[in-house]
Design a protein around this motif. Structure first.
Motif, PDB file in Angstrom:
ATOM      1  N   LYS A 144     -10.088   9.265  21.725  1.00 21.30           N
ATOM      2  CA  LYS A 144      -9.180   8.874  22.309  1.00 21.30           C
ATOM      3  C   LYS A 144      -9.292   7.384  20.943  1.00 21.30           C
ATOM      4  CE  LYS A 144      -8.845  10.978  26.166  1.00 21.30           C
ATOM      5  NZ  LYS A 144      -7.863  11.450  26.206  1.00 21.30           N
ATOM      6  N   ARG A 145      -8.652   6.920  20.300  1.00 25.23           N
ATOM      7  CA  ARG A 145      -8.211   6.459  19.194  1.00 25.23           C
ATOM      8  C   ARG A 145      -7.851   5.894  19.233  1.00 25.23           C
ATOM      9  NH1 ARG A 145     -10.464   8.508  14.124  1.00 25.23           N
ATOM     10  NH2 ARG A 145      -8.058   9.788  13.743  1.00 25.23           N
ATOM     11  N   VAL A 146      -7.204   4.484  19.117  1.00 21.41           N
ATOM     12  CA  VAL A 146      -6.456   3.504  18.008  1.00 21.41           C
ATOM     13  C   VAL A 146      -6.341   2.627  17.008  1.00 21.41           C
ATOM     14  CG1 VAL A 146      -4.849   1.275  19.068  1.00 21.41           C
ATOM     15  CG2 VAL A 146      -5.761   2.586  20.701  1.00 21.41           C
ATOM     16  N   MET A 147      -5.708   2.753  15.681  1.00 18.44           N
ATOM     17  CA  MET A 147      -6.046   3.058  14.511  1.00 18.44           C
ATOM     18  C   MET A 147      -4.954   1.103  14.784  1.00 18.44           C
ATOM     19  SD  MET A 147      -7.170   5.403  13.415  1.00 18.44           S
ATOM     20  CE  MET A 147      -7.883   4.621  11.996  1.00 18.44           C
ATOM     21  N   PHE A 148      -5.767   0.058  13.201  1.00 10.08           N
ATOM     22  CA  PHE A 148      -4.708  -0.702  14.050  1.00 10.08           C
ATOM     23  C   PHE A 148      -5.024  -2.007  12.683  1.00 10.08           C
ATOM     24  CE2 PHE A 148      -9.025  -1.184  14.767  1.00 10.08           C
ATOM     25  CZ  PHE A 148      -9.541  -2.682  14.918  1.00 10.08           C
ATOM     26  N   GLU A 149      -4.364  -2.771  13.045  1.00 11.33           N
ATOM     27  CA  GLU A 149      -4.310  -3.831  11.443  1.00 11.33           C
ATOM     28  C   GLU A 149      -4.270  -5.036  11.435  1.00 11.33           C
ATOM     29  OE1 GLU A 149      -2.046  -2.155   8.224  1.00 11.33           O
ATOM     30  OE2 GLU A 149      -0.113  -3.048   9.070  1.00 11.33           O
ATOM     31  N   VAL A 150      -4.614  -6.274  11.577  1.00  6.35           N
ATOM     32  CA  VAL A 150      -4.050  -7.930  11.877  1.00  6.35           C
ATOM     33  C   VAL A 150      -3.296  -8.112  10.952  1.00  6.35           C
ATOM     34  CG1 VAL A 150      -5.136  -9.629  13.329  1.00  6.35           C
ATOM     35  CG2 VAL A 150      -6.000  -7.583  13.806  1.00  6.35           C
ATOM     36  N   ILE A 151      -2.294  -9.032  10.978  1.00  8.88           N
ATOM     37  CA  ILE A 151      -2.116  -9.845  10.292  1.00  8.88           C
ATOM     38  C   ILE A 151      -1.349 -11.287  10.920  1.00  8.88           C
ATOM     39  CG2 ILE A 151       0.683  -9.976   8.781  1.00  8.88           C
ATOM     40  CD1 ILE A 151       1.034  -6.749   9.023  1.00  8.88           C
ATOM     41  N   ALA A 152      -1.557 -11.896  10.338  1.00  9.52           N
ATOM     42  CA  ALA A 152      -1.669 -13.310   9.933  1.00  9.52           C
ATOM     43  C   ALA A 152      -0.383 -13.942   9.477  1.00  9.52           C
ATOM     44  CB  ALA A 152      -2.593 -14.346   9.136  1.00  9.52           C
ATOM     45  N   ASN A 153       0.789 -13.700  10.896  1.00  6.14           N
ATOM     46  CA  ASN A 153       2.708 -14.092  10.105  1.00  6.14           C
ATOM     47  C   ASN A 153       2.228 -15.072   9.145  1.00  6.14           C
ATOM     48  OD1 ASN A 153       1.952 -12.400  12.224  1.00  6.14           O
ATOM     49  ND2 ASN A 153       4.233 -12.909  12.989  1.00  6.14           N
ATOM     50  N   GLY A 154       3.092 -15.053   8.761  1.00  8.83           N
ATOM     51  CA  GLY A 154       3.926 -15.813   7.395  1.00  8.83           C
ATOM     52  C   GLY A 154       3.067 -15.801   6.344  1.00  8.83           C
ATOM     53  N   GLY A 163      -8.749  -0.765  10.794  1.00 10.67           N
ATOM     54  CA  GLY A 163      -9.412  -0.365  11.972  1.00 10.67           C
ATOM     55  C   GLY A 163      -8.954   1.077  12.957  1.00 10.67           C
ATOM     56  N   GLU A 164      -9.955   0.463  13.825  1.00 13.38           N
ATOM     57  CA  GLU A 164      -9.806   1.810  14.438  1.00 13.38           C
ATOM     58  C   GLU A 164     -11.054   1.333  15.456  1.00 13.38           C
ATOM     59  OE1 GLU A 164     -11.476   6.281  13.922  1.00 13.38           O
ATOM     60  OE2 GLU A 164     -12.981   4.880  14.589  1.00 13.38           O
ATOM     61  N   MET A 165     -10.377   1.651  16.528  1.00 17.48           N
ATOM     62  CA  MET A 165     -10.811   1.146  18.439  1.00 17.48           C
ATOM     63  C   MET A 165     -11.012   2.577  19.043  1.00 17.48           C
ATOM     64  SD  MET A 165     -10.731  -1.424  21.092  1.00 17.48           S
ATOM     65  CE  MET A 165     -11.365  -2.152  22.494  1.00 17.48           C
ATOM     66  N   CYS A 166     -12.200   3.052  18.773  1.00 19.38           N
ATOM     67  CA  CYS A 166     -11.978   4.543  20.200  1.00 19.38           C
ATOM     68  C   CYS A 166     -12.632   4.177  21.954  1.00 19.38           C
ATOM     69  CB  CYS A 166     -13.934   4.984  19.574  1.00 19.38           C
ATOM     70  SG  CYS A 166     -13.537   5.838  18.399  1.00 19.38           S
ATOM     71  N   LEU A 167     -11.973   4.235  22.557  1.00 14.82           N
ATOM     72  CA  LEU A 167     -11.619   3.973  23.855  1.00 14.82           C
ATOM     73  C   LEU A 167     -12.250   4.820  24.799  1.00 14.82           C
ATOM     74  CD1 LEU A 167      -8.133   2.018  24.202  1.00 14.82           C
ATOM     75  CD2 LEU A 167     -10.019   1.420  24.429  1.00 14.82           C
ATOM     76  N   LYS A 168     -13.081   5.382  25.562  1.00 14.56           N
ATOM     77  CA  LYS A 168     -12.992   6.144  26.641  1.00 14.56           C
ATOM     78  C   LYS A 168     -11.789   6.861  27.564  1.00 14.56           C
ATOM     79  CE  LYS A 168     -17.236   4.076  27.498  1.00 14.56           C
ATOM     80  NZ  LYS A 168     -18.091   3.118  28.949  1.00 14.56           N
ATOM     81  N   GLU A 169     -10.936   5.957  27.524  1.00  7.16           N
ATOM     82  CA  GLU A 169      -9.386   6.525  28.350  1.00  7.16           C
ATOM     83  C   GLU A 169      -8.327   5.726  27.605  1.00  7.16           C
ATOM     84  OE1 GLU A 169      -7.960   7.218  32.584  1.00  7.16           O
ATOM     85  OE2 GLU A 169      -9.317   5.876  32.040  1.00  7.16           O
ATOM     86  N   ILE A 170      -7.115   6.389  27.375  1.00  3.01           N
ATOM     87  CA  ILE A 170      -6.133   6.082  26.740  1.00  3.01           C
ATOM     88  C   ILE A 170      -5.559   5.916  28.566  1.00  3.01           C
ATOM     89  CG2 ILE A 170      -3.567   6.897  25.538  1.00  3.01           C
ATOM     90  CD1 ILE A 170      -5.989   5.390  23.508  1.00  3.01           C
ATOM     91  N   ILE A 171      -4.760   3.986  28.792  1.00  5.07           N
ATOM     92  CA  ILE A 171      -3.732   3.488  29.094  1.00  5.07           C
ATOM     93  C   ILE A 171      -3.166   2.673  28.851  1.00  5.07           C
ATOM     94  CG2 ILE A 171      -3.667   3.256  31.497  1.00  5.07           C
ATOM     95  CD1 ILE A 171      -6.636   3.231  32.443  1.00  5.07           C
ATOM     96  N   GLU A 172      -1.632   3.376  28.528  1.00  2.49           N
ATOM     97  CA  GLU A 172      -0.496   2.754  27.944  1.00  2.49           C
ATOM     98  C   GLU A 172      -0.394   2.106  28.687  1.00  2.49           C
ATOM     99  OE1 GLU A 172       1.896   3.792  24.664  1.00  2.49           O
ATOM    100  OE2 GLU A 172       0.731   6.081  24.730  1.00  2.49           O
ATOM    101  N   ASP A 173       0.093   0.713  28.550  1.00  2.00           N
ATOM    102  CA  ASP A 173       0.537   0.152  29.251  1.00  2.00           C
ATOM    103  C   ASP A 173       2.689   0.427  29.621  1.00  2.00           C
ATOM    104  OD1 ASP A 173       2.167  -2.780  27.545  1.00  2.00           O
ATOM    105  OD2 ASP A 173       2.036  -0.756  27.111  1.00  2.00           O
ATOM    106  N   LYS A 174       2.923   0.565  30.652  1.00  3.57           N
ATOM    107  CA  LYS A 174       4.392   0.837  30.906  1.00  3.57           C
ATOM    108  C   LYS A 174       5.559  -0.837  30.572  1.00  3.57           C
ATOM    109  CE  LYS A 174       3.000   4.667  32.996  1.00  3.57           C
ATOM    110  NZ  LYS A 174       2.429   5.254  32.075  1.00  3.57           N
ATOM    111  N   LYS A 175       5.023  -1.922  30.548  1.00  2.00           N
ATOM    112  CA  LYS A 175       5.465  -3.617  30.128  1.00  2.00           C
ATOM    113  C   LYS A 175       4.616  -4.565  29.508  1.00  2.00           C
ATOM    114  CE  LYS A 175       7.416  -7.221  33.285  1.00  2.00           C
ATOM    115  NZ  LYS A 175       7.299  -7.618  33.672  1.00  2.00           N
TER     116      LYS A 175
END
Length: 180
Positions: A144-154, A163-175
């Motif tokens: 259960k992995r989410v890859m990520f990067e962070v950008i400073a706008n501008g 970046g890699e964050m491992c989760l115990k469970e993936i629960i995607e938001d609906k909204k």
């Protein structure tokens, strides 16, 4: 570093590493290999993005966590470090990214957090800057992995990359939680 309670139960294992330009050997080979692991961000658009303006006093609030480096709150200390002005601690930016990922993929539940790894660049985030966390769902069965990067706008570069964050469970938001 292993964090345990008084009864010996393991709460967390913390690994840190630093990269020094031009330096090859920085410690035990086995530990260094774990720290150096490279995470590839997928090609293509992210699955989710979350944008947030940091608060002007966020570095002061983060100071309550024990981050006492004066470059984050004092103009003269920032100037002596060759910074335009006081910056947000990078661990604060990492915390913002972790919260964004938990909002979008972890059901907004801290108990879903398992681990996080990322590389930081030399780009700074200043209090009041807007940051965007770009996230790719890499949920492959047990991983259960989410890859990520962070950008400073501008700016055209990442603040946090690979970046890699491992989760115990993936629960995607609906909204979108913020109505964007």
């Amino acid at each position: 570093t292993k964090l345990k309670d008084s009864e010996g139960h393991l709460y967390a294992t913390i690994r840190t590493g630093r990269f020094f330009e031009g330096k090859e050997d920085c410690g035990e080979e086995e530990d260094w290999a774990k720290i150096k692991k490279s995470i590839e961000i997928p090609m293509g658009a992210p699955d989710k993005e979350e944008r947030e303006r940091t608060h002007d006093n966020q570095a002061l609030i983060y100071r309550l966590s024990g981050e006492y480096n004066p470059v984050h709150i004092k103009e003269d200390a920032a100037e002596s470090a060759k910074l335009k002005r006081p910056t947000l601690p990078i661990k604060c930016v990492m915390g913002i990214a972790a919260r964004h990922i938990l909002n979008r993929f972890g059901g907004n539940r801290a108990k879903n957090f398992k681990s996080i790894f990322a590389r930081f660049t030399d780009l700074h985030v200043y209090p009041g800057d807007t940051v965007t966390t770009k996230m790719w769902n890499m949920d492959y069965g047990k991983q259960k992995r989410v890859m990520f990067e962070v950008i400073a706008n501008g700016r055209d570069r990442d603040v946090v990359m690979n970046g890699e964050m491992c989760l115990k469970e993936i629960i995607e938001d609906k909204k979108d939680p913020y109505g964007y």
